[in-house]
Motif scaffolding. Structure first.
Motif, short mmCIF file in Angstrom:
data_model
loop_
_atom_site.label_atom_id
_atom_site.label_comp_id
_atom_site.label_asym_id
_atom_site.label_seq_id
_atom_site.Cartn_x
_atom_site.Cartn_y
_atom_site.Cartn_z
N MET A 1 0.84 -1.18 0.00
CA MET A 1 0.00 0.00 0.00
C MET A 1 0.89 1.24 0.00
N SER A 2 0.53 2.24 -0.77
CA SER A 2 1.35 3.44 -0.91
C SER A 2 0.45 4.63 -1.21
N PHE A 3 1.03 5.84 -1.19
CA PHE A 3 0.29 7.04 -1.54
C PHE A 3 1.20 7.97 -2.33
N GLN A 4 0.59 8.92 -3.03
CA GLN A 4 1.33 9.82 -3.89
C GLN A 4 1.34 11.24 -3.33
N LEU A 5 2.47 11.92 -3.53
CA LEU A 5 2.60 13.34 -3.25
C LEU A 5 3.24 14.00 -4.45
N THR A 6 2.94 15.26 -4.62
CA THR A 6 3.48 16.01 -5.75
C THR A 6 4.49 17.02 -5.25
N ASP A 7 5.68 17.02 -5.86
CA ASP A 7 6.70 18.01 -5.53
C ASP A 7 7.09 18.72 -6.83
N GLN A 8 6.64 19.97 -6.96
CA GLN A 8 6.79 20.72 -8.20
C GLN A 8 6.14 19.91 -9.32
N ASN A 9 6.91 19.45 -10.29
CA ASN A 9 6.31 18.69 -11.40
C ASN A 9 6.50 17.19 -11.24
N ASP A 10 7.07 16.78 -10.10
CA ASP A 10 7.36 15.36 -9.90
C ASP A 10 6.27 14.70 -9.07
N THR A 11 5.92 13.46 -9.43
CA THR A 11 5.01 12.66 -8.63
C THR A 11 5.83 11.63 -7.88
N LEU A 12 5.73 11.66 -6.58
CA LEU A 12 6.49 10.75 -5.72
C LEU A 12 5.54 9.74 -5.09
N VAL A 13 6.02 8.50 -4.98
CA VAL A 13 5.24 7.43 -4.38
C VAL A 13 5.91 7.01 -3.07
N LEU A 14 5.14 7.08 -2.00
CA LEU A 14 5.65 6.76 -0.67
C LEU A 14 4.94 5.51 -0.16
N ASP A 15 5.70 4.51 0.30
CA ASP A 15 5.06 3.29 0.79
C ASP A 15 5.07 3.26 2.32
N LEU A 16 4.46 2.22 2.90
CA LEU A 16 4.30 2.15 4.35
C LEU A 16 5.53 1.61 5.06
N ALA A 17 6.59 1.33 4.30
CA ALA A 17 7.85 0.92 4.90
C ALA A 17 8.85 2.07 4.94
N GLY A 18 8.40 3.28 4.49
CA GLY A 18 9.26 4.44 4.55
C GLY A 18 10.07 4.71 3.30
N ASN A 59 -14.61 8.24 11.06
CA ASN A 59 -14.49 6.86 11.53
C ASN A 59 -13.30 6.67 12.46
N ASN A 60 -12.74 7.77 12.96
CA ASN A 60 -11.57 7.73 13.85
C ASN A 60 -10.33 7.19 13.14
N GLU A 61 -10.23 7.38 11.84
CA GLU A 61 -9.10 6.88 11.06
C GLU A 61 -8.16 8.03 10.71
N LEU A 62 -6.87 7.80 10.82
CA LEU A 62 -5.88 8.82 10.50
C LEU A 62 -5.75 8.96 8.99
N THR A 63 -5.79 10.20 8.53
CA THR A 63 -5.69 10.48 7.10
C THR A 63 -4.66 11.58 6.85
N LEU A 64 -4.22 11.65 5.60
CA LEU A 64 -3.26 12.65 5.15
C LEU A 64 -3.78 13.27 3.88
N ALA A 65 -3.59 14.58 3.71
CA ALA A 65 -3.98 15.26 2.48
C ALA A 65 -2.94 16.32 2.13
N GLN A 66 -2.62 16.42 0.84
CA GLN A 66 -1.69 17.46 0.39
C GLN A 66 -2.49 18.66 -0.10
N PRO A 67 -2.26 19.83 0.48
CA PRO A 67 -3.03 21.01 0.08
C PRO A 67 -2.90 21.31 -1.40
N ASN A 68 -4.01 21.82 -1.96
CA ASN A 68 -4.04 22.28 -3.36
C ASN A 68 -3.78 21.17 -4.36
N THR A 69 -4.02 19.93 -3.95
CA THR A 69 -3.90 18.79 -4.87
C THR A 69 -5.04 17.83 -4.57
N GLN A 70 -5.12 16.79 -5.37
CA GLN A 70 -6.08 15.72 -5.13
C GLN A 70 -5.46 14.58 -4.33
#
Length: 393
Positions: A1-18, A59-70
């Motif tokens: 399982m992983s999630f994406q973040l955007t840094d300038q024009n790059d899309t980075l994929v971060l997984d749950l192992a760091g 639902n008492n679940e921890l979430t993360l969101a990057q501002p100004n993105t989806q």
């Protein structure tokens, strides 16, 4: 399982192992800074910081969101991966996969609401955990909750610190919990607690009780209860290393509920911000000679030094007669309370203890029993007893 973040024009994929990848290639590792932002440590050298918002959803679940993105991520999205959440000095440690080693820390501002919700502010984002205080019998302070979606997971967040009174004399409490040092060197914050302090009359210890909808919990505050001659209560909470609680002392101002005199409990009226309530302390009433005056005593057991101690207190006041009736006269802070006490006594002839002798309309009599306990006086069989021959109120 992983999630994406955007840094300038790059899309980075971060997984749950760091780990972090870019365009399928390893880039480095990620963690969270002390100001709750994602930090990427690139293998080739250099770091980059990506602002994100953290919150707990409905639902008492921890979430993360990057501002100004989806870009957003729910750490509980995979029913096969259960995160671990713990606290130490109010820092929230998150293991995205509770069975793995990787973890990161978040530094929220915590606020316990009057309905026992926990408001969590991480950075500038405020959210709510729907939980309640945990059941503890070692004075410990836990906040417990569970997630309410497909993955049902239960969590206990522990806060170490000190139980204190909000205002001297009353029963409103705070829990002063330990934190990391802030910019000013402060190492504690406070939870203001709703009314809930009471006495467990089976043990004569203070307890804090929480009620929320259909949930209830109780924290036993392990310590020593001492009754004063003026009915006030001193309570010393013992240090509890396992519970993470330091010693502290309460001074609670109390007044006698006169209707309880002679029953199996000493009922005391105490105050809090919402008004008044009654503390009931279990024990037995008895006669006491205090400063050459007959008064009322109360014997009770209490926790002390890891064991059980039996203590008797003689209250301020004295037994008097009004015509042929006995009364107990109590003075406190300028107010005088007179309680009918005749049914608690048996009387007869004069005895050797002057404090037990009274002059009534029927002549001089002696108190021979008080709350069914013999005073050692022996009435003459030929003399009738005065009003209120025997019994207990």
């Amino acid at each position: 399982m992983s999630f994406q973040l955007t840094d300038q024009n790059d899309t980075l994929v971060l997984d749950l192992a760091g780990n972090v990848t870019k365009a399928g290639a390893a880039l480095g590792t990620w963690t969270v800074t002390k100001d709750n932002q994602i930090e990427i440590d690139q293998t080739a050298g250099g770091t980059q910081t990506i602002p994100v918002n953290w919150s707990f959803n409905g639902n008492n679940e921890l979430t993360l969101a990057q501002p100004n993105t989806q870009n957003s991520f729910n750490f509980f999205a995979d029913d096969n991966v259960e995160p671990a959440l713990t606290t130490d000095k109010a820092v929230l440690t998150v293991k995205p996969d509770g069975s793995a080693d990787f973890s990161f820390e978040l530094r929220p501002v915590w606020k316990l609401e009057t309905n026992f919700d926990m408001t969590v502010t991480i950075g500038t984002t405020q959210s709510t955990i729907d939980g309640i205080l945990g059941n503890r019998q070692d004075s410990g302070f836990d906040y417990t909750f569970q997630t309410n979606d497909d993955l049902l997971a239960a969590y206990t967040l522990n806060f170490t610190g000190t139980w204190k009174q909000q205002t001297a004399g009353n029963t409103d409490l705070i829990f002063e919990y330990d934190t990391e040092p802030d910019a000013n060197g402060n190492t504690t914050q406070e939870f203001d607690l709703p009314d809930g302090l009471d006495v467990d009359s089976t043990k004569n210890i203070l307890v804090y009780r929480a009620n929320k909808n259909d949930q209830t919990s109780e924290i036993g505050l392990i310590g020593t209860l001492t009754l004063g001659a003026d009915f006030n209560i001193t309570y010393e909470i013992d240090q509890q290393d396992v519970g993470g609680v330091k010693t502290s002392t309460f001074e609670v101002e109390a007044n006698l509920v006169d209707s309880s005199v002679g029953t199996a409990t000493l009922d005391l009226k105490v105050t809090n911000s919402g008004g008044t309530k009654t503390f009931s302390i279990s024990g037995t009433y008895n006669g006491q000679i205090d400063n050459a005056k007959l008064t009322v005593g109360f014997t009770y057991t209490r926790q002390k030094g890891g064991g059980v101690d039996t203590t008797t207190v003689a209250f301020n006041g004295e037994v008097k007669t009004t015509n042929d009736d006995f009364v107990w006269s109590i003075s406190k802070t300028g107010d005088e309370l007179t309680i009918s006490a005749s049914v608690t006594f048996a009387v007869g002839t004069t005895c050797g203890e002057a404090a037990l002798n009274f002059q009534t309309g029927q002549g001089q009599v002696a108190v021979t029993a008080m709350f069914s306990i013999s005073t050692g006086c022996h009435p003459a069989t030929a003399q009738p007893q005065a009003a209120g021959a025997s019994g207990s109120s």
